[in-house]
Enzyme design. Sequence first.
Site, PDB file in Angstrom:
ATOM      1  N   CYS A 122       7.783   5.369  12.130  1.00 60.00           N
ATOM      2  CA  CYS A 122       6.448   5.531  12.718  1.00 60.00           C
ATOM      3  C   CYS A 122       5.909   4.202  13.249  1.00 60.00           C
ATOM      4  O   CYS A 122       6.680   3.318  13.628  1.00 60.00           O
ATOM      5  CB  CYS A 122       5.493   6.175  11.712  1.00 60.00           C
ATOM      6  SG  CYS A 122       4.006   6.844  12.508  1.00 60.00           S
ATOM      7  N   ASP A 191      -1.103   5.756   4.758  1.00 57.89           N
ATOM      8  CA  ASP A 191      -2.386   6.330   5.172  1.00 57.89           C
ATOM      9  C   ASP A 191      -3.291   6.465   3.970  1.00 57.89           C
ATOM     10  O   ASP A 191      -4.493   6.261   4.074  1.00 57.89           O
ATOM     11  CB  ASP A 191      -2.165   7.674   5.870  1.00 57.89           C
ATOM     12  CG  ASP A 191      -1.567   7.436   7.236  1.00 57.89           C
ATOM     13  OD1 ASP A 191      -2.336   7.198   8.178  1.00 57.89           O
ATOM     14  OD2 ASP A 191      -0.334   7.388   7.351  1.00 57.89           O
TER      15      ASP A 191
HETATM   16  C1  RUB Z   1       0.580   6.503  11.383  1.00 56.08           C
HETATM   17  C2  RUB Z   1       1.202   6.138  10.081  1.00 56.08           C
HETATM   18  C3  RUB Z   1       1.151   4.691   9.682  1.00 56.08           C
HETATM   19  C4  RUB Z   1      -0.077   4.453   8.784  1.00 56.08           C
HETATM   20  C5  RUB Z   1      -0.322   2.972   8.547  1.00 56.08           C
HETATM   21  O1  RUB Z   1       0.375   7.896  11.507  1.00 56.08           O
HETATM   22  O2  RUB Z   1       1.671   6.971   9.326  1.00 56.08           O
HETATM   23  O3  RUB Z   1       2.291   4.337   8.945  1.00 56.08           O
HETATM   24  O4  RUB Z   1      -1.222   5.009   9.379  1.00 56.08           O
HETATM   25  O5  RUB Z   1      -0.711   2.336   9.736  1.00 56.08           O
HETATM   26  P1  RUB Z   1      -0.433   8.478  12.785  1.00 56.08           P
HETATM   27  P2  RUB Z   1      -1.459   0.928   9.722  1.00 56.08           P
HETATM   28  O6  RUB Z   1       0.293   7.981  13.997  1.00 56.08           O
HETATM   29  O7  RUB Z   1      -0.367   9.948  12.618  1.00 56.08           O
HETATM   30  O8  RUB Z   1      -1.843   7.952  12.708  1.00 56.08           O
HETATM   31  O9  RUB Z   1      -0.553  -0.024   8.976  1.00 56.08           O
HETATM   32  O10 RUB Z   1      -1.577   0.565  11.185  1.00 56.08           O
HETATM   33  O11 RUB Z   1      -2.782   1.086   9.070  1.00 56.08           O
END
Ligand code: RUB
Length: 298
Positions: A122, A191
Amino acid sequence: MHFESIVKDIQSLKIQGAENIAKASVKAILIVAEKLKNSRKTDMLHYLNHAKQILFKTRITEPCMRNTLNYLLKNIEFSDNIYSHLHARLEAVKKHFEESNKKIAMFGAKKISSRMIVFTHCHSSAVINILKKAKQEGKRFAVHNTETRPLFQGRITASELAREGIPVVHYIDSAARIALKKADIMLIGADAINSEGFVFNKIGSEMFAEIAAKYDIPVYVCSDSWKFDAQTLWGFEERIEKRHEKEVWPGAPKGVRINNYAFEKINPSLITGIISELGIYRPEVFAEEVISAYPWIK
Ligand code: RUB
């Protein structure tokens, strides 16, 4: 920029990733406050709270957004000047994320050494910051990353890394075992993190962590500690967002049901450590550390 367009961008994932969502939601609240600048205090409080509830509903597995907005609006009813109260809190929020990002990058980069292959899934800004920092420190490593169907956030990761001059090999999700087998470390974002140390991240994360365990590859979750969901202390189950079927198969034949879960829960036994601004902790003790650093989060 309008409040409604930020809401739409969060819902459609034009703005994605827990921290970006939290920051955008702060911006949205400030737009509402600016509009209401000369209104009565009771009206202002009512509409700000309403705006907060709308934002909370955009992505249900996002405690970082909930914590950030709760912090922004905490005790606001006691303030004489709501507008300046919000601006002072905004500065504190900015400072928190700035300092936290630096620390996470610093701690995480120490786990990377030259000639390593890092696997990621991701798009996580926390993971990207760690990789950039390791590169700045002169380490030469490569990244294997998965495309992350159905919305291909893995492409954002691959593009950002390529722009930074970090070698990246991109895999389709179902090739993750091949990608991981050759890796030395797996870094993913988060998340949500619950009171028992379960981490919620992009669908596929637990499956990949299980593969990593099979090959003795350490798995680190890279996360700002405001992703801890204190409501889980009181028995609340973190909800997992289910997105529209069309994202997976637009025009799917009648009779085909599609389960499009955005996230999945990762068992703490599969996680080596959580890298946050507070340091690197085992998932089981993470909640305690967060509560002691930020008592208001409860
Ligand atoms: C994004 C996702 C990321 C976390 C952490 O999912 O799973 O690993 O949100 O991101 P989506 P960060 O694309 O569905 O939002 O480290 O940028 O907070």
